[in-house]
Design an enzyme around this catalytic site. Structure first.
Site, PDB file in Angstrom:
ATOM      1  N   LYS A 174       0.810  -1.360  -0.063  1.00 53.12           N
ATOM      2  CA  LYS A 174      -0.016  -0.083  -0.072  1.00 53.12           C
ATOM      3  C   LYS A 174       0.766   1.026   0.207  1.00 53.12           C
ATOM      4  O   LYS A 174       0.287   2.329  -0.282  1.00 53.12           O
ATOM      5  CB  LYS A 174      -0.940   0.080   1.374  1.00 53.12           C
ATOM      6  CG  LYS A 174      -1.841  -0.968   1.464  1.00 53.12           C
ATOM      7  CD  LYS A 174      -2.528  -0.925   2.709  1.00 53.12           C
ATOM      8  CE  LYS A 174      -3.299  -2.208   3.037  1.00 53.12           C
ATOM      9  NZ  LYS A 174      -3.909  -2.228   4.265  1.00 53.12           N
TER      10      LYS A 174
ATOM     11  N   GLU B 211       7.988   2.890  -6.684  1.00 51.01           N
ATOM     12  CA  GLU B 211       8.195   2.373  -5.357  1.00 51.01           C
ATOM     13  C   GLU B 211       8.190   3.307  -4.070  1.00 51.01           C
ATOM     14  O   GLU B 211       8.616   4.449  -4.453  1.00 51.01           O
ATOM     15  CB  GLU B 211       9.347   1.409  -5.233  1.00 51.01           C
ATOM     16  CG  GLU B 211       9.206   0.083  -5.158  1.00 51.01           C
ATOM     17  CD  GLU B 211       8.775  -0.667  -3.826  1.00 51.01           C
ATOM     18  OE1 GLU B 211       7.891   0.242  -3.280  1.00 51.01           O
ATOM     19  OE2 GLU B 211       9.398  -1.532  -3.485  1.00 51.01           O
ATOM     20  N   ASP B 212       7.453   3.181  -3.145  1.00 57.40           N
ATOM     21  CA  ASP B 212       7.712   4.099  -1.928  1.00 57.40           C
ATOM     22  C   ASP B 212       9.108   4.148  -1.401  1.00 57.40           C
ATOM     23  O   ASP B 212       9.576   5.122  -1.162  1.00 57.40           O
ATOM     24  CB  ASP B 212       6.714   3.654  -0.851  1.00 57.40           C
ATOM     25  CG  ASP B 212       6.856   2.117  -0.348  1.00 57.40           C
ATOM     26  OD1 ASP B 212       7.511   1.588  -1.115  1.00 57.40           O
ATOM     27  OD2 ASP B 212       5.971   1.920   0.465  1.00 57.40           O
TER      28      ASP B 212
ATOM     29  N   ASP C 171      14.652  -0.620   0.620  1.00 55.25           N
ATOM     30  CA  ASP C 171      15.557  -0.996   1.734  1.00 55.25           C
ATOM     31  C   ASP C 171      16.460  -2.048   1.409  1.00 55.25           C
ATOM     32  O   ASP C 171      17.613  -1.636   0.979  1.00 55.25           O
ATOM     33  CB  ASP C 171      14.440  -1.504   2.818  1.00 55.25           C
ATOM     34  CG  ASP C 171      15.180  -1.650   4.167  1.00 55.25           C
ATOM     35  OD1 ASP C 171      16.195  -2.033   4.119  1.00 55.25           O
ATOM     36  OD2 ASP C 171      14.586  -1.736   5.125  1.00 55.25           O
TER      37      ASP C 171
ATOM     38  N   LYS D 223      17.262   3.582   1.031  1.00 51.96           N
ATOM     39  CA  LYS D 223      18.064   3.479   2.298  1.00 51.96           C
ATOM     40  C   LYS D 223      19.410   3.464   1.775  1.00 51.96           C
ATOM     41  O   LYS D 223      19.820   2.483   1.102  1.00 51.96           O
ATOM     42  CB  LYS D 223      17.524   2.677   3.239  1.00 51.96           C
ATOM     43  CG  LYS D 223      16.282   3.039   3.823  1.00 51.96           C
ATOM     44  CD  LYS D 223      16.009   1.985   5.071  1.00 51.96           C
ATOM     45  CE  LYS D 223      14.229   2.147   5.266  1.00 51.96           C
ATOM     46  NZ  LYS D 223      14.239   1.144   6.411  1.00 51.96           N
TER      47      LYS D 223
ATOM     48  N   PHE E 291      14.149   3.394  10.231  1.00 55.51           N
ATOM     49  CA  PHE E 291      12.973   2.955   9.644  1.00 55.51           C
ATOM     50  C   PHE E 291      12.083   4.156   9.862  1.00 55.51           C
ATOM     51  O   PHE E 291      11.927   4.936  10.758  1.00 55.51           O
ATOM     52  CB  PHE E 291      12.206   1.885  10.905  1.00 55.51           C
ATOM     53  CG  PHE E 291      11.045   1.311  10.076  1.00 55.51           C
ATOM     54  CD1 PHE E 291      11.122   0.252   9.414  1.00 55.51           C
ATOM     55  CD2 PHE E 291       9.930   1.871  10.705  1.00 55.51           C
ATOM     56  CE1 PHE E 291       9.902  -0.181   8.865  1.00 55.51           C
ATOM     57  CE2 PHE E 291       8.580   1.277  10.208  1.00 55.51           C
ATOM     58  CZ  PHE E 291       8.842   0.243   9.220  1.00 55.51           C
ATOM     59  N   VAL E 292      11.302   4.419   8.685  1.00 49.38           N
ATOM     60  CA  VAL E 292      10.725   5.687   8.522  1.00 49.38           C
ATOM     61  C   VAL E 292       9.234   5.510   8.398  1.00 49.38           C
ATOM     62  O   VAL E 292       8.638   4.419   7.954  1.00 49.38           O
ATOM     63  CB  VAL E 292      11.272   6.785   7.509  1.00 49.38           C
ATOM     64  CG1 VAL E 292      12.481   7.130   7.699  1.00 49.38           C
ATOM     65  CG2 VAL E 292      11.177   5.895   6.324  1.00 49.38           C
TER      66      VAL E 292
HETATM   67  P1  5GP Z   1      12.861  -4.223   0.641  1.00 48.21           P
HETATM   68  O1  5GP Z   1      12.482  -5.270   0.146  1.00 48.21           O
HETATM   69  O2  5GP Z   1      13.670  -3.314   0.043  1.00 48.21           O
HETATM   70  O3  5GP Z   1      13.852  -4.494   1.789  1.00 48.21           O
HETATM   71  O4  5GP Z   1      11.453  -3.603   1.466  1.00 48.21           O
HETATM   72  C1  5GP Z   1      10.686  -2.795   0.755  1.00 48.21           C
HETATM   73  C2  5GP Z   1       9.220  -2.633   1.304  1.00 48.21           C
HETATM   74  O5  5GP Z   1       9.453  -2.778   2.728  1.00 48.21           O
HETATM   75  C3  5GP Z   1       8.954  -1.205   0.922  1.00 48.21           C
HETATM   76  O6  5GP Z   1       8.137  -1.156  -0.064  1.00 48.21           O
HETATM   77  C4  5GP Z   1       8.174  -1.015   2.315  1.00 48.21           C
HETATM   78  O7  5GP Z   1       6.882  -1.432   2.203  1.00 48.21           O
HETATM   79  C5  5GP Z   1       9.043  -1.738   3.271  1.00 48.21           C
HETATM   80  N1  5GP Z   1       9.758  -0.901   4.295  1.00 48.21           N
HETATM   81  C6  5GP Z   1      11.136  -0.690   3.969  1.00 48.21           C
HETATM   82  N2  5GP Z   1      11.761   0.077   4.901  1.00 48.21           N
HETATM   83  C7  5GP Z   1      10.604   0.718   5.450  1.00 48.21           C
HETATM   84  C8  5GP Z   1      10.492   1.907   6.361  1.00 48.21           C
HETATM   85  O8  5GP Z   1      11.804   2.464   6.676  1.00 48.21           O
HETATM   86  N3  5GP Z   1       9.405   2.139   6.601  1.00 48.21           N
HETATM   87  C9  5GP Z   1       8.346   1.720   6.262  1.00 48.21           C
HETATM   88  N4  5GP Z   1       7.009   2.102   6.898  1.00 48.21           N
HETATM   89  N5  5GP Z   1       8.303   0.565   5.424  1.00 48.21           N
HETATM   90  C10 5GP Z   1       9.414   0.251   5.065  1.00 48.21           C
END
Ligand code: 5GP
Length: 348
Positions: free
Chosen positions: A212, A268-269, A272, A300, A321-322
């Site tokens: 979402k 993408e939001d 990470d 990040k 973490f944000v």
């Molecule tokens: P990744 O697979 O790149 O580790 O994680 C991606 C997903 O994890 C993002 O689309 C998001 O939904 C969630 N996510 C990663 N870091 C954060 C963060 O700092 N805050 C929040 N609320 N969600 C995060």
């Protein structure tokens, strides 16, 4: 407890209570029982009276001397490591904060944590606090390094968000420092919109959002693009309500449109570990789109575990973490108009 520390010596530390009692009886000394020793309100008393007998029965041996021996070994290991850490990073004062931060983060993680814990002193900081300090130190230390994938503006870490920005019904006590404020967000999104408009002239993009978290960003971004755009969404879950990536991507809702021959722009939001994006990109490439690029609002710094070619990046942020602007923790804070650090109880 140490049997000997500084001028304090505890000669009876190794004696069992029954032995002390027997010795007193043999010598004709009166015995005083401290009532606190039977008060189960103290956790150590409950462990002594309830947990240890249970474990000893399970192990079919008296575990007290075993645990005491292990404690002594761990204590001496710990003192040795403390000494090593203090010599490896004396901390101290000095104006060259960058050099001190760099020296700290260059240490192996267990030593860096110990050095920091000693330097911060009492009351002992939690592991989460130690790791947040290390994250800031490593961000500072890396500030001048090349970041080929970071095309966005730099971040600001100013004071706590202004409480007036959110409705009074939103509990902001779990919100830490501001990471990207509303003005910075909107300015950068307008810039991204212009770039995308120029790049996709004559070949309108299909914006694919990852729900979402991306819905707020996608909404503003799409209105900053001066082209006919189409939308589709996929819902995935990689975290549940935890704040660390599990690396496991679960598809909750698949795309509705066919990506074949389309100019797909993944919105993408936040990236990470990058595992979610890498997984989605691999899956969607099977449909053979005409092109596939990524527009990530946040990346990040230093956490990516896979190679990612990110064409558009809003902001590079420290590895913390944000929440806000679509990002949640346990479904809260998505409607904050800015991005802020999460400092609540589940923060890691
Ligand atoms: P990744 O697979 O790149 O580790 O994680 C991606 C997903 O994890 C993002 O689309 C998001 O939904 C969630 N996510 C990663 N870091 C954060 C963060 O700092 N805050 C929040 N609320 N969600 C995060």
């Amino acid at each position: 407890m140490a049997a000997c520390r500084g001028t304090v010596v505890r000669p009876l530390l190794d004696a069992r209570r029954a032995d002390t009692r027997a010795l007193c009886a043999a010598l004709g000394l009166p015995v005083f029982d401290d009532p606190m020793n039977d008060d189960r309100a103290f956790r150590r008393v409950a462990i002594r009276h309830d947990v240890l007998p249970y474990l000893s029965a399970l192990a079919e041996r008296d575990l007290v001397p075993v645990l005491a021996r292990q404690a002594a070994i761990l204590r001496s290991d710990s003192e040795f490591l403390d000494d090593l850490a203090a010599r490896a990073w004396p901390g101290g004062e000095g104006d060259d904060h960058e050099a001190r931060a760099a020296a700290l983060v260059a240490l192996p993680l267990p030593l860096a944590r110990r050095a920091l814990r000693q330097w911060l002193g009492a009351p002992p900081p939690s592991l989460a606090e130690i790791d947040r300090v290390l994250a800031v130190a490593s961000g500072d230390a890396r500030r001048d390094r090349a970041r080929p994938w970071a095309r966005g503006a730099s971040i600001s870490r100013t004071a706590r968000p202004d409480r007036r920005l959110a409705s009074p019904s939103v509990d902001l006590s779990a919100i830490g420092g501001m990471v990207v404020d509303e003005d910075e967000l909107q300015t950068r999104i307008r810039e991204l919109g212009k770039e995308i408009t120029a790049d996709y002239e004559g070949r309108p993009p299909l914006l694919v959002g990852v729900l979402k978290g991306a819905f707020v960003f996608m909404s503003d971004l799409s209105r900053a693009i001066d082209l006919p755009v189409e939308f589709d969404f996929m819902a995935v879950s990689s975290y549940g309500s935890a704040t660390r990536s599990s690396g496991v991507v679960r598809i909750l809702k698949d795309l509705d449109l066919d990506l074949t021959d389309r100019h797909v722009l993944i919105v993408e939001d936040i990236v990470d570990s990058g595992l979610t994006l890498a997984y989605l990109r691999r899956t969607w490439l099977h449909a053979v789109p005409a092109s596939m690029e990524v527009c990530a609002l946040l990346v990040k710094e230093g956490l990516q575990r896979v190679e990612l070619d990110l064409k558009y990046v809003g902001f590079t942020i420290p590895p913390t973490f944000v929440v806000g602007y679509g990002l949640d923790v346990g479904e809260r804070f998505r409607n904050l108009p800015y991005i802020a650090e999460y400092a609540g109880p589940e923060a890691v």
